[in-house]
Write a protein that holds these residues in place. Structure first.
Motif, short mmCIF file in Angstrom:
data_model
loop_
_atom_site.label_atom_id
_atom_site.label_comp_id
_atom_site.label_asym_id
_atom_site.label_seq_id
_atom_site.Cartn_x
_atom_site.Cartn_y
_atom_site.Cartn_z
N GLU A 240 0.84 -1.21 0.00
CA GLU A 240 0.00 0.00 0.00
C GLU A 240 0.87 1.25 0.00
O GLU A 240 0.57 2.22 -0.71
N SER B 192 2.33 1.75 -3.41
CA SER B 192 1.31 2.26 -4.31
C SER B 192 1.11 3.77 -4.12
O SER B 192 1.01 4.52 -5.11
N ILE B 193 1.08 4.22 -2.89
CA ILE B 193 0.94 5.66 -2.60
C ILE B 193 2.13 6.43 -3.13
O ILE B 193 1.97 7.49 -3.78
N GLU C 88 4.18 5.61 -5.53
CA GLU C 88 4.18 5.61 -6.99
C GLU C 88 3.20 6.62 -7.57
O GLU C 88 3.40 7.16 -8.66
N ARG C 89 2.11 6.89 -6.85
CA ARG C 89 1.12 7.86 -7.34
C ARG C 89 1.59 9.30 -7.16
O ARG C 89 1.06 10.20 -7.79
N ILE C 90 2.57 9.50 -6.31
CA ILE C 90 3.05 10.88 -6.05
C ILE C 90 3.90 11.37 -7.15
O ILE C 90 4.48 11.06 -7.96
#
Length: 100
Positions: free
Chosen positions: A92, A95-96, A98-100
């Motif tokens: 998780e 994933s966070i 990578e979204r930044i």
């Protein structure tokens, strides 16, 4: 599981196997210092069960301890569950990030 072992029989086995291992280690690594700790995996606690504190002390004198199969299995399952839970948290976080 059915095999009951008396504490003195167990300490005798520990001494026998420790001596054999120490002999092998001396041959393979003559200049290395060694400390051998023994973990016995048993179906049930050593006999006499009602004298558990004394049994633990006798094992400690041999740098040994025991764990039962059931305890080992339970602890292994719980550790694996913890690992999976942490792995989910890490995924998780990745994933966070990578979204930044």
């Amino acid at each position: 599981y059915d095999r009951k072992i008396e504490i003195h029989e167990l300490t005798k086995q520990i001494s026998k196997y420790r001596s054999a291992l120490d002999k092998c280690l001396k041959t393979q690594f003559p200049t290395k210092s060694r400390s051998i700790d023994v973990i016995c995996i048993l179906g049930t606690p050593p006999m006499p069960i009602e004298d558990e504190p004394r049994n633990i002390e006798l094992l400690r004198a041999e740098s040994a301890r025991y764990i039962t199969y059931d305890t080992l299995i339970t602890e292994s399952i719980n550790s694996y569950k913890d690992y999976l839970g942490k792995q989910k948290e890490i995924n998780e976080l990745i994933s966070i990030i990578e979204r930044i």
